[in-house]
Motif scaffolding. Sequence first.
Motif, PDB file in Angstrom:
ATOM      1  N   GLY A  14      24.471  41.002  41.053  1.00  0.00           N
ATOM      2  CA  GLY A  14      25.333  40.398  40.044  1.00  0.00           C
ATOM      3  C   GLY A  14      26.600  39.881  40.694  1.00  0.00           C
ATOM      4  N   VAL A  15      26.617  38.598  41.037  1.00  0.00           N
ATOM      5  CA  VAL A  15      27.728  38.022  41.797  1.00  0.00           C
ATOM      6  C   VAL A  15      29.040  38.127  41.031  1.00  0.00           C
ATOM      7  N   VAL A  16      29.027  37.778  39.760  1.00  0.00           N
ATOM      8  CA  VAL A  16      30.254  37.826  38.948  1.00  0.00           C
ATOM      9  C   VAL A  16      30.773  39.254  38.860  1.00  0.00           C
ATOM     10  N   PHE A  17      29.875  40.209  38.628  1.00  0.00           N
ATOM     11  CA  PHE A  17      30.286  41.612  38.533  1.00  0.00           C
ATOM     12  C   PHE A  17      30.892  42.090  39.855  1.00  0.00           C
ATOM     13  N   ILE A  18      30.242  41.756  40.961  1.00  0.00           N
ATOM     14  CA  ILE A  18      30.717  42.216  42.274  1.00  0.00           C
ATOM     15  C   ILE A  18      32.091  41.623  42.589  1.00  0.00           C
ATOM     16  N   GLN A  19      32.252  40.323  42.343  1.00  0.00           N
ATOM     17  CA  GLN A  19      33.553  39.704  42.594  1.00  0.00           C
ATOM     18  C   GLN A  19      34.635  40.290  41.687  1.00  0.00           C
ATOM     19  N   SER A  20      34.290  40.530  40.438  1.00  0.00           N
ATOM     20  CA  SER A  20      35.249  41.132  39.509  1.00  0.00           C
ATOM     21  C   SER A  20      35.633  42.529  39.963  1.00  0.00           C
ATOM     22  N   PHE A  21      34.646  43.324  40.353  1.00  0.00           N
ATOM     23  CA  PHE A  21      34.899  44.688  40.838  1.00  0.00           C
ATOM     24  C   PHE A  21      35.849  44.669  42.031  1.00  0.00           C
ATOM     25  N   VAL A  22      35.590  43.763  42.986  1.00  0.00           N
ATOM     26  CA  VAL A  22      36.385  43.697  44.207  1.00  0.00           C
ATOM     27  C   VAL A  22      37.853  43.395  43.897  1.00  0.00           C
ATOM     28  N   TYR A  23      38.106  42.412  43.032  1.00  0.00           N
ATOM     29  CA  TYR A  23      39.492  42.020  42.755  1.00  0.00           C
ATOM     30  C   TYR A  23      40.217  43.052  41.880  1.00  0.00           C
ATOM     31  N   ILE A  24      39.495  43.673  40.960  1.00  0.00           N
ATOM     32  CA  ILE A  24      40.129  44.702  40.125  1.00  0.00           C
ATOM     33  C   ILE A  24      40.473  45.928  40.968  1.00  0.00           C
ATOM     34  N   LEU A  25      39.545  46.331  41.859  1.00  0.00           N
ATOM     35  CA  LEU A  25      39.828  47.457  42.753  1.00  0.00           C
ATOM     36  C   LEU A  25      40.981  47.120  43.692  1.00  0.00           C
ATOM     37  N   ALA A  26      41.024  45.870  44.170  1.00  0.00           N
ATOM     38  CA  ALA A  26      42.127  45.447  45.043  1.00  0.00           C
ATOM     39  C   ALA A  26      43.459  45.557  44.307  1.00  0.00           C
ATOM     40  N   GLY A  27      43.483  45.163  43.038  1.00  0.00           N
ATOM     41  CA  GLY A  27      44.707  45.287  42.254  1.00  0.00           C
ATOM     42  C   GLY A  27      45.135  46.733  42.083  1.00  0.00           C
ATOM     43  N   ALA A  28      44.157  47.600  41.816  1.00  0.00           N
ATOM     44  CA  ALA A  28      44.451  49.027  41.652  1.00  0.00           C
ATOM     45  C   ALA A  28      45.048  49.612  42.932  1.00  0.00           C
ATOM     46  N   LEU A  29      44.459  49.269  44.072  1.00  0.00           N
ATOM     47  CA  LEU A  29      44.945  49.809  45.346  1.00  0.00           C
ATOM     48  C   LEU A  29      46.287  49.184  45.738  1.00  0.00           C
ATOM     49  N   ALA A  30      46.546  47.949  45.282  1.00  0.00           N
ATOM     50  CA  ALA A  30      47.871  47.360  45.506  1.00  0.00           C
ATOM     51  C   ALA A  30      48.930  48.189  44.782  1.00  0.00           C
ATOM     52  N   GLY A  31      48.600  48.639  43.568  1.00  0.00           N
ATOM     53  CA  GLY A  31      49.503  49.519  42.837  1.00  0.00           C
ATOM     54  C   GLY A  31      49.741  50.825  43.574  1.00  0.00           C
ATOM     55  N   VAL A  32      48.673  51.380  44.137  1.00  0.00           N
ATOM     56  CA  VAL A  32      48.803  52.618  44.933  1.00  0.00           C
ATOM     57  C   VAL A  32      49.719  52.381  46.125  1.00  0.00           C
ATOM     58  N   GLY A  33      49.531  51.238  46.794  1.00  0.00           N
ATOM     59  CA  GLY A  33      50.374  50.916  47.944  1.00  0.00           C
ATOM     60  C   GLY A  33      51.839  50.773  47.561  1.00  0.00           C
ATOM     61  N   GLY A  34      52.095  50.171  46.399  1.00  0.00           N
ATOM     62  CA  GLY A  34      53.471  50.001  45.948  1.00  0.00           C
ATOM     63  C   GLY A  34      54.174  51.330  45.697  1.00  0.00           C
ATOM     64  N   VAL A  35      53.497  52.238  44.998  1.00  0.00           N
ATOM     65  CA  VAL A  35      54.099  53.551  44.714  1.00  0.00           C
ATOM     66  C   VAL A  35      54.237  54.374  45.991  1.00  0.00           C
ATOM     67  N   THR A  36      53.253  54.267  46.886  1.00  0.00           N
ATOM     68  CA  THR A  36      53.340  54.976  48.166  1.00  0.00           C
ATOM     69  C   THR A  36      54.575  54.533  48.942  1.00  0.00           C
ATOM     70  N   TYR A  37      54.810  53.229  48.968  1.00  0.00           N
ATOM     71  CA  TYR A  37      56.001  52.707  49.646  1.00  0.00           C
ATOM     72  C   TYR A  37      57.266  53.230  48.979  1.00  0.00           C
ATOM     73  N   MET A  38      57.274  53.256  47.655  1.00  0.00           N
ATOM     74  CA  MET A  38      58.453  53.715  46.919  1.00  0.00           C
ATOM     75  C   MET A  38      58.760  55.184  47.242  1.00  0.00           C
ATOM     76  N   ILE A  39      57.733  56.013  47.303  1.00  0.00           N
ATOM     77  CA  ILE A  39      57.948  57.426  47.622  1.00  0.00           C
ATOM     78  C   ILE A  39      58.413  57.580  49.070  1.00  0.00           C
ATOM     79  N   LEU A  40      57.774  56.823  49.968  1.00  0.00           N
ATOM     80  CA  LEU A  40      58.095  56.918  51.392  1.00  0.00           C
ATOM     81  C   LEU A  40      59.532  56.504  51.674  1.00  0.00           C
ATOM     82  N   MET A  41      59.985  55.416  51.037  1.00  0.00           N
ATOM     83  CA  MET A  41      61.327  54.889  51.294  1.00  0.00           C
ATOM     84  C   MET A  41      62.367  55.385  50.293  1.00  0.00           C
ATOM     85  N   ARG A  42      61.917  56.081  49.227  1.00  0.00           N
ATOM     86  CA  ARG A  42      62.801  56.638  48.193  1.00  0.00           C
ATOM     87  C   ARG A  42      63.621  55.556  47.492  1.00  0.00           C
TER      88      ARG A  42
END
Length: 332
Positions: free
Chosen positions: A217-245
């Motif tokens: 399912g090409v549409v499903f796979i592409q959607s999954f990839v970008y949604i997961l990327a967005g979720a992990l971008a959020g994780v990266g943002g909060v990680t940076y915030m905690i690290l740098m206070r």
Amino acid sequence: MKDRIKRGLTANEMIVVYIIAALCILIGAVNPAFASASTVVSLLRSMLVTLIFAAFEMMVIISGGIDVSFPAVASFAMYATAMIMNAAGLNSVVLAFMIAIVIGMLFGFLNSVLVARLGVPPLIATLGVSSVANGATLAFLGSREINRLPESFGRWSKVFIYEYVGDSGITYQLTALILIPAVIYIGLWILLKYTMLGRGIYAVGGDKNAARIAGFGVVFIQSFVYILAGALAGVGGVTYMILMRQAHPQVLMGTEMMVIAAVVMGGTRITGGHGSIPGTILGVTLIALIQNNLIMLGVPTYAQTFVVGILIVVGTSITSLRTKKIQNSVKI
């Protein structure tokens, strides 16, 4: 030992290993203090957030796409999370990550609609979403640095899994936050190597039409990839915030090129269909070495971008030449 390493890494990854080794030898010869545990601790700390970003960027590129929106998405998620936590008087790191993940997924969903549903070229789509996220941060959230964060953030920034006291008496501490990218990479390794979805990600990146014919399912796979990327971008943002206070709406902007450089240097083909976890980690390590230690070799800070650019050109050229060689050998 050398043969075992070669069998475990691709030729492109071995080239990165050799470059890293050469850099370490050169830097160590100029500054003997480089060959110490403090260097490893400092390097891991500087790589921490980049490792998170590079993980999902690798996955997106393997799928045949690209994501340049993650710095803006991570910044929006970080800043919005800090404002929500402060306004509501919340004091839970877990809740902060959950809020940022939801925010990131919303932007990832927008990327997925543009790319998977509407067929907008990934670079154009994610560039547009980047402008939306960055503009929304400045227009609706603010542009001032937030230094007042919940107490739990400060506590987590002081949790360490390793401490090293140098000869000068300086204590080097490895933050426990390094476990976040470790968990992400283990999860992605399992996904890409042992699941049908992971095979589908490689298949879609290799040839979208062939993947569709094969039943993916090409549409499903592409959607999954970008949604997961967005979720992990959020994780990266909060990680940076905690690290740098602190939380700042612009601090992560402009990091996309270095992250993409690290991923490509690690052997992920920009055309999709090929990439690996070890290669990405090696690529991030190489970029971190260049950014943090080239000054010891007398290379000025402003010239480091030039050096990274040369490495990208050389790395992608080697990958392209090897790909053509393989294709020609198959034709014969």
